[in-house]
Scaffold this active site. Structure first.
Site, PDB file in Angstrom:
ATOM      1  N   ASP A 148      -0.660 -12.269   8.875  1.00  0.00           N
ATOM      2  CA  ASP A 148       0.779 -12.330   9.079  1.00  0.00           C
ATOM      3  C   ASP A 148       1.443 -13.491   8.343  1.00  0.00           C
ATOM      4  O   ASP A 148       2.575 -13.373   7.895  1.00  0.00           O
ATOM      5  CB  ASP A 148       1.074 -12.518  10.578  1.00  0.00           C
ATOM      6  CG  ASP A 148       1.443 -11.229  11.276  1.00  0.00           C
ATOM      7  OD1 ASP A 148       0.639 -10.281  11.196  1.00  0.00           O
ATOM      8  OD2 ASP A 148       2.513 -11.167  11.904  1.00  0.00           O
TER       9      ASP A 148
ATOM     10  N   GLU B 103      11.156  -0.132  -1.930  1.00  0.00           N
ATOM     11  CA  GLU B 103      10.900   1.239  -2.364  1.00  0.00           C
ATOM     12  C   GLU B 103       9.416   1.527  -2.258  1.00  0.00           C
ATOM     13  O   GLU B 103       8.644   1.179  -3.144  1.00  0.00           O
ATOM     14  CB  GLU B 103      11.387   1.429  -3.807  1.00  0.00           C
ATOM     15  CG  GLU B 103      12.885   1.191  -3.931  1.00  0.00           C
ATOM     16  CD  GLU B 103      13.398   1.536  -5.320  1.00  0.00           C
ATOM     17  OE1 GLU B 103      13.025   2.598  -5.857  1.00  0.00           O
ATOM     18  OE2 GLU B 103      14.157   0.722  -5.875  1.00  0.00           O
TER      19      GLU B 103
ATOM     20  N   ASP C 242       9.705 -11.563   7.075  1.00  0.00           N
ATOM     21  CA  ASP C 242       9.719 -12.915   7.636  1.00  0.00           C
ATOM     22  C   ASP C 242       9.609 -13.952   6.528  1.00  0.00           C
ATOM     23  O   ASP C 242      10.215 -15.017   6.591  1.00  0.00           O
ATOM     24  CB  ASP C 242       8.567 -13.072   8.626  1.00  0.00           C
ATOM     25  CG  ASP C 242       8.565 -11.955   9.658  1.00  0.00           C
ATOM     26  OD1 ASP C 242       9.663 -11.564  10.100  1.00  0.00           O
ATOM     27  OD2 ASP C 242       7.480 -11.448  10.004  1.00  0.00           O
TER      28      ASP C 242
ATOM     29  N   ARG D  36      12.299  -2.291  16.486  1.00  0.00           N
ATOM     30  CA  ARG D  36      11.006  -1.642  16.703  1.00  0.00           C
ATOM     31  C   ARG D  36      11.179  -0.526  17.731  1.00  0.00           C
ATOM     32  O   ARG D  36      11.436  -0.807  18.907  1.00  0.00           O
ATOM     33  CB  ARG D  36       9.964  -2.623  17.253  1.00  0.00           C
ATOM     34  CG  ARG D  36       9.579  -3.755  16.349  1.00  0.00           C
ATOM     35  CD  ARG D  36       8.624  -3.284  15.253  1.00  0.00           C
ATOM     36  NE  ARG D  36       8.212  -4.405  14.417  1.00  0.00           N
ATOM     37  CZ  ARG D  36       8.864  -4.820  13.342  1.00  0.00           C
ATOM     38  NH1 ARG D  36       9.961  -4.205  12.953  1.00  0.00           N
ATOM     39  NH2 ARG D  36       8.411  -5.825  12.631  1.00  0.00           N
TER      40      ARG D  36
END
Lengths: 341, 341, 341, 341, 341, 341
Positions: free
Chosen positions: D318, D243, D282, D169
Site C-alpha cells: 500500500d 485508463e 493516495d 467504496r
C-alpha cells in the site's frame, strides 16, 4: 593429491520445507543426493581429488545433477550423459516419535538403464588411489550390478583399495537378492563399512545378545567385525552404532577393526540433535577413507569418521557441507557448539 | 520516563535460512543487529526512552538500519548520517555439535570511520539517566575508541551511570590491544557485565579451579566479582555463566554483586533449547539496566536479567522481541512454555 | 463405514514462519484449524466417513476454509454458507521458556452469528454413529450454545454416541459462564475427554495433592475420572496428562476410565520434541473415537489415542496429518523415529 | 517543518504471493495499509512531520500496525490504543484481463468502534498545517463519521487547510448514505481530490459525453472541476484520469484546478506496467499536499502528484516507498527506468 | 576447445525479492555477478573452456563466489585466494517508470586490494585464444588498473585477441579519471564493445544528432564505429543500441563494424519485456566473442550476440543461463516464446 | 446437476519460482496438472458434478494428486489406486523472447501402466452427460489408447456426448503414430477442439495461405472447421487462434462451428499479459463444454470459452481457478482489470 573414484546414482531429492508432510506441501526443496555422491562431495570438501562416476540424461534436469556436484568441487568429467531420467527420492523429515519417510521413484533412471559398455573402468580408474561404492548401486538393475563388478575387478587389477557399504534398502530388493549379488564382491573389498544388523542380515554373522538399552557390548562389536573380516577376507571393518531415542535425538558412535593387527578402536559417543538424518553413514565412510588415505592410525581414523558423521546430522540436505578443520576440531573434542567468530 | 543512551555499531546481519550453510544458500535473512543496538531495542521494548547513537550512510541501506530501530520504538534522532558503508556480519546458526559461524565484514563502516567531532556528547546525554557501551566499539578504530572515551567523560561529568560489557572479539583486535584500550575506561564505569573468562583475559583476575563439569563454585564467582570491583572501582559486577552442552542446548545462569554492600545474588539456572544464540548477553545487560534504573534489589534484578537473556535464546535475530510482562512472568518462575491464549 | 459428525468453528490460522514473532513477520502461514475441525480431519485420515458441520461465508475466504477440509477428505456437504466473516486466530509458536501466543479475532464470525434454524440436526445426524463437539463452540455466542444443545438432543434421540471436550478458553468466557452453560449438556454426553485442571475448574472435582514433580498419582487420576463419571452420568472418561518441561519438550500420557466396569487403562508416556503444540488434545479425541467405534478395549484405545496425540506434536499446523498405520506403529511401541524407506 | 495530520483506519493487508489466488495460497504477505495511512507514509517519505491518528488494540497485532508506520518515520504518538481488533483486507492482485479482488473484514475494528471522546482534536491539531481524510473513514461507523466532523471543525477553527478524497467504496455503504454523510463536510474542505465518476455519483455533477476511447476532453475535465468548486465552495479541485487497458497496463494522468484564478494544469500521461494497483490515488494526494504546502504552482504540483502516483504502481504494498528525489526526477521527465548506479 | 580468459571482480549481489525495495525487504537473494564473470559464465554455457581470474578471500563467503562459477562450469583454478572481503552490490529491480537502483559496497575488496604480483599472466594466458576485460576493473584501484595493463601486455605478446568494454560507472570514478586510465589500453585491444554515449564521453567521438525518437541513424552508427576504430587502432567495433521505453520494456539492437573491410552489420531489433536488466551487455560480449572465435561472419556474429543479449533480459540474476541452442534459435528468428515440450 | 467425466493423466508439476531456470533453482513449486484434470477442475469451479478418472499409486505422493483435485471439488471416487509412480513434468516459465520449457518424466506412470480391466466404463459413465479426453492419453501407452477406445465406445452406447482435443505432443509420439491411433476415435467424437496446425498435421486438412501477420482469414477458419466436421463426422468444431508476440504477450481468439446449421461464431480477441501459459486450451474446452451443456448458442458459447481461456493466462499453475461469474463478466466485455472491492 589423492584421487578417489566413487560410482553410483545421484538422485533428485524432493523434500517439503520444515517438518511439513507431502500432503501439506506446495513447495519442495530441490537438491541432489545419493549414498556415493554424498561420499564424493565429502571427499572434495576435505580437499581430495574426488571423481564421481554415473550416467545422467543430457537434458537440463540431468545438468542440474551435474552442477550440484561441480559446485562443490567434484570432478564430473567421467559422468556419462544419456538415458531418459534422473532418479528421484521424495523425502520427509521425521521429528519426535514420527520417523522420516522416503519414497523412491528411481526405476528406469539413466544409471539403472546404463550399459556396461558405457564405462571404461581401466581409463576411469587410471591414477586413482581408492574406489568406493555401496550396495544400493547393484540393487538398481542387473546391468548396474555388473558394472559394479567390472569396476571392482579393474580396481583390484590396478591395486586400488576398495571400500564398500552394503546399505541394504528393502524397497529396492529382497534380502535374498542382496545376499546373492553382494556375495559376488567378496574378496574384492578391502574396507567394509556396515552395522551389526546388516552384518547379520546380509552376511549371516550371528550377533550376541544386546545388553540393557539394546546396546551391544564393545567385545561383541569387535567379535562381529572379526568374523566379517575372516569370512569376507577384509583388511578393515568399520561398524557404526546408532541409538535412536527419537527422530529428533540419536546417540552415535563407531568402531574400526584392523584385521591385520587384530586391534580395534572406538570413537566417543555423540548425543545428536538432528537437523537432517540422511547421509550420516556416507559422511562416516568419507571420513574413514580420508583418514586411511592420509595414513592415520585406527583410533584417529574412527574419531575423525565419527565426528564427520556427527556433524552431518546438523547439516541440511544429503551432502555433508563441513570443512576438514571443523571435523578435526570436533574429533579433538570440542562439541560445545560455540559460535566461531 | 528513564532515558538511556547506547552507542555502538549497528550492522546488517545476513544469515541463511534454517540451518543452511552459506555455501548452500541462495537467499539470506536481511536483519540488523549489534551488541549495543540490541540493548537499545530491549530497553525500548521495556517501555523506556531508549536513544541509540551511531553513524550511518545517507543511502538506502543506511536508511534500512535506521528503520530497523525506529520500527521498534528506539529514538534515532541522534544518529549521524554520513560515511560510505554499513558494517555487515555474515552469520550461520549452529546446531548439535556444529558451532555457529560469524564472519565480520565491518571494516571502514561509517561508524568505524567516524570523527569525534561527529558527536556532541554534552548535547546527546542531556537528560539521560544511563549510558551503555561495549568493548566492540573501541575495537573498531582509534577514532571509535576516542569517541567512547569522550562519551564516558561526558557521562561522568553529568553524573550519569555508565555500564560496560567488554565483549571481547578476537577477530577485531588482540587481547593485548583490548587490555590497553579498555584500561582507559576504568574508573568511569559503574556496572561491569562480563564472565569469568573475560575477567581473566582482559582484567587479569585469577580464576579459581572449576569443579566437576567445568563449573565455577558460587564462592569463586563472588570472589571474581569482588576482585573486579576492587581493581576497577566498580559499583556493581554482573557475571553470566553459560554451560554449552551443544549448539542446541545450553545451561544459563547469572550472578550480580554489589560492591557497596558486598552482597551477591544468583539467578535460577535455565536449560535452553536454542533458536538463536546471538544477543543473549545484550538481553541480560538490558534486563539489568532496566531493573537497576527501576530501583529493584539485586536478587530481583539478576532474575529479571537472566530471564530476559533466557527468552532471547527463543527469538530469531539479534533483537530480543519480548515484552516486560513476558520477562517478568519467566523471572517469577513460569518456564513451562504453555500457550498464552 | 462409520459416520461421525463434528460441529464447531473452523478458523483461519495465521502464523509467522519458524519462531518469528508477529512484530518481526512480514509473511504468515495461511492454514485453517479449530478443535472440532481437527477431530474431523483426523477421522477422515483414519478412513472414516467424517462430516464437519459449521457455517462459513459464501466468499472466497470462506471457500478456502471449505477447501482445507475437502482436500483431506472431510465431507463438507453439510456446511451452511452465509454470514460475513471467517474467524481468525493469530498464533505464534513458543520455544524453550517462551510459551506460544494465541490471539483470537473470532467475534462475529459466521458460525458465532448463525441461527439455530441454519441447522436441521435431524437430517444432518441421519445415519451417524457418533457426534463430537467441544466447549469452545457454546462459548462463541448464545445461539451457538443453543445449536449445540439441539445437536445433543437430536443425537440422544437417535441413540448416537456423544463425546465432549470442555476445552475451556479464558479469552472466550469466564469460568462461571462456562460452568453454567456446560451444565446444560450434562446427561447428554457419553464420553468426556478432559484433564485434571478442567475437572476441578469446570466440574468442581476436588483434585488430590500432586506428588513430586507436580504429578498426580495413577490412583488419583482414576478417582477424578470416577467422580466425573458419577457426577455427570458418563459412560467413559479420558484424562490427558501433560508435563510441560518447556515449550520445546513435553511429557505426555493419558488414561481411559470405563464407568460401566470400573476399569481403567494408562498409556505409555511420551517425551515429545514439539514441532507444533496445537491440536494435541483433538488428535487424542479422534484416536479415542476411532478406537471405541471399532470396538477396541480401553487399553488399546488409550494407547492409540495417546500415540495419535504424540504424533500430532511432530506435525505442522492444526490438523494431524498422520495415517492410521503410523499411529498404530507408534501405539505398538516403535517410537525410534527411524526413516521409513 | 510542515506538520500534516491524517486520520483514518490502518488495516492488515493479507495478500497471496505473486499472482496466486486465495484458494491456491498457503502463505500470505502480512503488511499494512489504508488510504490515509498511505498518505501519511508518503508525506513522511517526503521529509515532512507526518502525524497519523487512529485507534488500535493494545495487543501485539495492534502493535504491528503501529510499528509499520513508525518504521517509515510517521509520528504515532497520537494513536489511541484500545478496542478489540485491527481491520483486515484480503487482497488479490489482478493480471491481464482478471481484475484484482479485495475482500474487507473490517467491521468492529478498534477505529470503527471508537468514541468521539477518544480524540481531542484541539490538542492533536495544535501546530498542524494541514489535515487530510477520505470518505472511507465516515463510512466505517456513525461514530467515525462524527469524529471526522469534529476533526474538520477543529481544523477550520484553527485555520488549517483540509483536503478530502471521497474514495467511495460500494462494499462499505450505499451511494445514498455516502451522499448524505459527505454533504456534512461541504464547506469545510479546501482541496477536493476525486475523479469524474465520483463527481457524478457523489456530488451530482453532470459529466459531458466522453470522446473516442472513453476519454473526457480537457475542457470537460475543467468544467467538472469548476462546478465542483462552485457547488462545494472549494479552493482547489484535483481530478485523476485512469485508463485501464487491463489489470497489467493502465494509462494515468491528472488535472489540478485553482478556483481562485480559474486556471488549470494537466500532467503528462503515463503508460504504467502495474506491480501493485493499490494506493495510486493516495500517492497522488500526498504529492499534491506536499507541493501545495511548499508553495509550488499548479503545473508543478500536478506533475509532482502524478509522478508520485505513477511510481506507486511500481511499488509492492500500500505504501509508496519512493523518495522525493525519485518523484522529482520522474516529474522532470525521466521515465526511462534506467538503472541508478 | 577455445580457451578464453576473463579478469575482473565477482561480487555478491544482494537483491530484494520481486519488486520490493530495500526498505521493505527482510530477505535478500544471494547470488553473484560482475561484468567479466558474467561473460565467463556465458562462454562456459556455450561450451568453451572459460577461465575466470580474480582474487577472493579464503573464507566461506569467498568460497561461495568460487562455487557460483564452478557450478556453471567455469575454470576457477586461476583464482587467487586471499584478502579480506568480497565486494557487494545491492541491487533493486526497477519497474515501469521507476529505474533500478544499484548501491556498490566494493571498496577494499580482495581484488581491489590485490597486488600485481598475485597474477602471473604469462602462465595464466598460456594456451588462451582470447582475453576479455572491462573498464570496471581498472576503476577499482591503481593496482587493479596496473594488473589489467600487465594482462593486456602479456596477451599482446602472445598474440592473443583482446576485447574490451569501457563499462563506465560514475560511482567508481570520474569521466576524467576513466579517460586517462583507459587511454593506456589503446592499441592493445582488438575488439571494442560499447555504445554511442560512451564513445562520446570516454573516447571523444562526436555523435551526430539523433533522429526522431532519439535514435541514431544507421549511417551515424557506422560513422561512430569507424572513428573509434581509426582513433584507437581497433580491428572491430560493436555498438549496442538500447531504447528504454520504461524499466519494464526496452528496445534492443546492435551493430558490428569490421575495420579491415569497412563492412558493418546490424542485428534485428528486439522488444524486450524485462525480467532482469543487468548483464545484457556482458551477454552481448560473450555472444560476440563466441561467434568471432568460431569464425562466423559479422552478420551472423552480431545476430547471435544480440540474441544472447535479448535472452538475458528474461533471466534472473547476473548470469545468462541460456544454452547455445536457445541463442541460435532466437538468432534464427523464433522469438515467439512458444513452450518447448 | 450435469455430470461430466474426464479421463487422463494427472501429473506432478515441478516448476522453479518466478522466472528462474532449473539450473538456478533450489526450490520448486509442487502442484499438479494435466490436460484433462485441468478441464475437470474448471468444470467443478463452474459448479458442475465433475468426475475425474485416472489411476494413481496408493502412496503419499499419489495421495497428494488425489487431494489436489478433491480440494477443488472434483469427484475422485472413480480414481483407481495402484501402480508405482505419478508422472512428472518439469516446467519452466518463459518470458519475453525465451519460450517456456517442459521436460516430461511420465513414462511408466500408474496410468500409463494401467490395464483396461482397471476401469469399468459402464459403471463409471452411469448418469453422465458428457465425456472428455485428449490425445495425450492414448499417447501414453498401448493400454491407455485402448482404455480411451473403450471409454468412447461406452459413452457412445449410452448416448453421452464426447469431446476431444488432439493435443499433439511431439515428445510423446510421432505424428504418424498419432494419426493412426487418433483415427480410431473418429466417428465417436461430437465436439472437436483444435487449431489449424493440428487440423493440418493430424487430420490432413489443407490450410489456406495466411494473410499478413501470419493470420488466417475468418473464411479460412470456417473452411477448416467445415472440412474437419465433414471428414470426421463431427457435430461441432472449435478452433483456437493464438498469436504469440512473445512469451509475455499473446493474442487469443476462437471460433466455433456448428456442422448441423453451418453457422459459425468468432469470439473477441484478447491481448494477454501472460502469468502462466499452460492450460489455456483446457480452460477453453471447459468453458465450451459448460456452455453447450447449458444449452447456450454458439456465439455465447465461444465467448464464454474464450473468456475462460483468456483468464487462465492470468492464473498460476495448471488449474483455471476462476469462478463462473468472473468468466461471464469478461465474456460480457469487462476486460479492464479493475479491482473488485
Amino acid at each position: 593429491m589423492h584421487r578417489i573414484v566413487t560410482f553410483g546414482e545421484i538422485m533428485i531429492r524432493l523434500q517439503p520445507y520444515d517438518y511439513l508432510r507431502f500432503v501439506q506441501a506446495d513447495s519442495l526443496e530441490f537438491t541432489f543426493g545419493g549414498a556415493e555422491a554424498n561420499v564424493a562431495v565429502s571427499l572434495a570438501n576435505f580437499g581430495l581429488d574426488s571423481v564421481y562416476v554415473t550416467k545422467l540424461p543430457a537434458h537440463e534436469i540431468g545438468q542440474c545433477a551435474v552442477n550440484s556436484l561441480r559446485r562443490y568441487g567434484v570432478d564430473v568429467s567421467e559422468i556419462v550423459r544419456g538415458g531418459d531420467r534422473v532418479g528421484i527420492y521424495f523425502n520427509e523429515k521425521g521429528a519426535s516419535q514420527r520417523g522420516g519417510l522416503c519414497i523412491y521413484d528411481r526405476a528406469r533412471s539413466a544409471i539403472a538403464d546404463a550399459e556396461p559398455s558405457d564405462f571404461d573402468w581401466d581409463e576411469i580408474l587410471e591414477g586413482a588411489d581408492w574406489f568406493h561404492f555401496t550396495g544400493i548401486t547393484p540393487a538398481l538393475s542387473k546391468n548396474a550390478a555388473r558394472i559394479c563388478e567390472e569396476a571392482c575387478a579393474a580396481a583390484r587389477a590396478k591395486g586400488i583399495k576398495v571400500s564398500f557399504d552394503p546399505n541394504y534398502r528393502a524397497t529396492l530388493w529382497t534380502l535374498d537378492e542382496a545376499r546373492k549379488t553382494l556375495a559376488r564382491y567378496s574378496g574384492r573389498v578391502d574396507l567394509l563399512i556396515t552395522n551389526a544388523d546388516q552384518a547379520r542380515d546380509i552376511y549371516g554373522i550371528e550377533i550376541p545378545a544386546a545388553g540393557a538399552g539394546g546396546r551391544l557390548s564393545d567385545e561383541s562389536c569387535v567379535e562381529v567385525a572379526r568374523r566379517l573380516a575372516e569370512n569376507l577376507g577384509l583388511g578393515k571393518v568399520a561398524l557404526t552404532m546408532r541409538e535412536p531415542r527419537s527422530a529428533s535425538v540419536n546417540g552415535l558412535s563407531a568402531m574400526l577393526y584392523d584385521a591385520k593387527t587384530g586391534e580395534s578402536a572406538f570413537s566417543r559417543e555423540y548425543e545428536l540433535h538432528i537437523v537432517d538424518r540422511v547421509g550420516g553413514g556416507d559422511s562416516f565412510a568419507a571420513g574413514l577413507i580420508y583418514s586411511l588415505l592420509k595414513g592415520a592410525d585406527i583410533r584417529t581414523s574412527v574419531e575423525l569418521a565419527a565426528a564427520a558423521s556427527a556433524l552431518k546430522h546438523s547439516i541440511e540436505g544429503d551432502f555433508n557441507m563441513v570443512s576438514l578443520a571443523e571435523v578435526e576440531r570436533l574429533a579433538a573434542g570440542d562439541g560445545s557448539g560455540r559460535i566461531q567468530r
